[in-house]
Motif scaffolding. Structure first.
Motif, PDB file in Angstrom:
ATOM      1  N   CYS A  85     -15.170  94.161  47.181  1.00  0.00           N
ATOM      2  CA  CYS A  85     -14.188  93.311  47.859  1.00  0.00           C
ATOM      3  C   CYS A  85     -14.590  91.849  47.729  1.00  0.00           C
ATOM      4  O   CYS A  85     -15.417  91.345  48.506  1.00  0.00           O
ATOM      5  CB  CYS A  85     -14.076  93.690  49.331  1.00  0.00           C
ATOM      6  SG  CYS A  85     -13.546  95.385  49.632  1.00  0.00           S
ATOM      7  N   PRO A  86     -14.049  91.129  46.743  1.00  0.00           N
ATOM      8  CA  PRO A  86     -14.311  89.690  46.661  1.00  0.00           C
ATOM      9  C   PRO A  86     -13.552  88.938  47.741  1.00  0.00           C
ATOM     10  O   PRO A  86     -12.425  89.292  48.091  1.00  0.00           O
ATOM     11  CB  PRO A  86     -13.797  89.318  45.270  1.00  0.00           C
ATOM     12  CG  PRO A  86     -12.757  90.348  44.959  1.00  0.00           C
ATOM     13  CD  PRO A  86     -13.195  91.610  45.644  1.00  0.00           C
ATOM     14  N   ILE A  87     -14.202  87.912  48.272  1.00  0.00           N
ATOM     15  CA  ILE A  87     -13.548  87.014  49.225  1.00  0.00           C
ATOM     16  C   ILE A  87     -12.931  85.884  48.407  1.00  0.00           C
ATOM     17  O   ILE A  87     -13.627  85.137  47.715  1.00  0.00           O
ATOM     18  CB  ILE A  87     -14.559  86.471  50.256  1.00  0.00           C
ATOM     19  CG1 ILE A  87     -15.184  87.636  51.045  1.00  0.00           C
ATOM     20  CG2 ILE A  87     -13.879  85.482  51.200  1.00  0.00           C
ATOM     21  CD1 ILE A  87     -16.285  87.218  51.994  1.00  0.00           C
ATOM     22  N   LEU A  88     -11.600  85.790  48.454  1.00  0.00           N
ATOM     23  CA  LEU A  88     -10.890  84.809  47.643  1.00  0.00           C
ATOM     24  C   LEU A  88     -11.160  83.395  48.161  1.00  0.00           C
ATOM     25  O   LEU A  88     -11.342  83.201  49.351  1.00  0.00           O
ATOM     26  CB  LEU A  88      -9.381  85.105  47.683  1.00  0.00           C
ATOM     27  CG  LEU A  88      -8.968  86.524  47.260  1.00  0.00           C
ATOM     28  CD1 LEU A  88      -7.464  86.694  47.409  1.00  0.00           C
ATOM     29  CD2 LEU A  88      -9.436  86.860  45.870  1.00  0.00           C
ATOM     30  N   LEU A 139     -19.256  93.365  49.455  1.00  0.00           N
ATOM     31  CA  LEU A 139     -18.531  92.109  49.618  1.00  0.00           C
ATOM     32  C   LEU A 139     -19.110  91.063  48.680  1.00  0.00           C
ATOM     33  O   LEU A 139     -20.332  90.970  48.516  1.00  0.00           O
ATOM     34  CB  LEU A 139     -18.634  91.603  51.059  1.00  0.00           C
ATOM     35  CG  LEU A 139     -17.790  92.306  52.118  1.00  0.00           C
ATOM     36  CD1 LEU A 139     -18.142  91.776  53.500  1.00  0.00           C
ATOM     37  CD2 LEU A 139     -16.309  92.104  51.849  1.00  0.00           C
ATOM     38  N   LEU A 140     -18.245  90.266  48.062  1.00  0.00           N
ATOM     39  CA  LEU A 140     -18.667  89.225  47.136  1.00  0.00           C
ATOM     40  C   LEU A 140     -18.254  87.862  47.666  1.00  0.00           C
ATOM     41  O   LEU A 140     -17.070  87.608  47.896  1.00  0.00           O
ATOM     42  CB  LEU A 140     -18.038  89.448  45.754  1.00  0.00           C
ATOM     43  CG  LEU A 140     -18.278  90.805  45.095  1.00  0.00           C
ATOM     44  CD1 LEU A 140     -17.540  90.867  43.756  1.00  0.00           C
ATOM     45  CD2 LEU A 140     -19.756  91.076  44.909  1.00  0.00           C
ATOM     46  N   ILE A 168     -23.192  90.537  48.556  1.00  0.00           N
ATOM     47  CA  ILE A 168     -23.843  89.877  47.437  1.00  0.00           C
ATOM     48  C   ILE A 168     -23.383  88.427  47.420  1.00  0.00           C
ATOM     49  O   ILE A 168     -22.187  88.142  47.373  1.00  0.00           O
ATOM     50  CB  ILE A 168     -23.507  90.552  46.092  1.00  0.00           C
ATOM     51  CG1 ILE A 168     -24.051  91.983  46.060  1.00  0.00           C
ATOM     52  CG2 ILE A 168     -24.083  89.750  44.930  1.00  0.00           C
ATOM     53  CD1 ILE A 168     -23.714  92.730  44.779  1.00  0.00           C
ATOM     54  N   ALA A 169     -24.336  87.501  47.467  1.00  0.00           N
ATOM     55  CA  ALA A 169     -24.048  86.073  47.407  1.00  0.00           C
ATOM     56  C   ALA A 169     -24.974  85.431  46.380  1.00  0.00           C
ATOM     57  O   ALA A 169     -26.026  85.991  46.043  1.00  0.00           O
ATOM     58  CB  ALA A 169     -24.233  85.418  48.772  1.00  0.00           C
TER      59      ALA A 169
END
Length: 219
Positions: A85-88, A139-140, A168-169
């Motif tokens: 799930c990327p955070i836009l 989560l990205l 993941i950051a």
């Protein structure tokens, strides 16, 4: 199928990936002279490297397979499937790096932007797989700064049923890490670097600037 093994996720902690390739690529990523094209490539490569670390505790099972020569036992990922799930919008720059390693993952999207006056997240779009409760969620978010947007994204996937979540950051600030640990101590955080602090505008320093703007050539 003869055996199943599973290690618990490293929750409530931060894993800073110190591999020489990660440090080298991160240095290039920070450089103000790095072009948009190279920035995108570096984000993809860094994400791929960090994903190795972030997924090292996925459950595996022993299965019997037939090679061209004989039958043998081999390890295969078992248990829950994965949802990425990327955070836009900046999280989209990390998506291909994860999918290159986990091509069968489902993908969800969480649209958030930061109110530059309050530094609070504003949600504008959410589209998630229906079965998050049955999946390990990754989560990205390239920059874990104040942690406000990321914490909101974690709350969103939890509300949709997710119980196994890791973040993941690329770069994190101590303030953002503290926020996630306070609100969501069950979430594992894997980063390329933990930077010094936030400046008065809520940006990570030394940081790398606005990841979204550098990914897409906007200001």
């Amino acid at each position: 199928m003869t055996e199943t093994s599973q290690a618990p996720a490293a929750t409530g902690t931060v894993i800073e990936v110190g591999h020489p390739l990660v440090r080298h690529k991160l240095a290039l990523l920070r450089d103000v002279t790095t072009t948009t094209q190279m920035f995108r490539q570096l984000v993809n490569e860094l994400t791929l490297l960090i994903t190795y670390e972030a997924t090292k505790d996925l459950a595996t099972e022993t299965v019997d397979i037939e090679t061209p020569l004989e039958w043998t036992s081999a390890q295969r990922i078992s248990g829950k499937k994965v949802a990425v799930c990327p955070i836009l919008r900046a999280g989209m720059g990390m998506l291909d790096g994860v999918l290159s390693l986990i091509p069968g993952a489902r993908v969800g999207f969480i649209g958030l932007y930061r109110n530059e006056e309050t530094l609070q997240p504003v949600e504008y779009y959410v589209k998630l797989p229906d079965d998050l409760a049955d999946r390990d969620v990754i989560l990205l978010d390239p920059m874990l700064a104040t942690g406000n947007s990321t914490a909101a994204a974690v709350a969103t996937v939890k509300a949709a049923g997710a119980t196994s979540i890791r973040l993941i950051a690329l770069i994190a600030a101590p303030e953002g890490i503290s926020r996630i640990h306070r609100d969501h101590p069950d979430v594992a955080i894997v980063v390329a670097a933990v930077d010094r602090a936030l400046n008065e505008k809520g940006y990570i320093v030394p940081g790398l600037g606005d990841a979204g703007d550098r990914l897409y050539g906007t200001k």
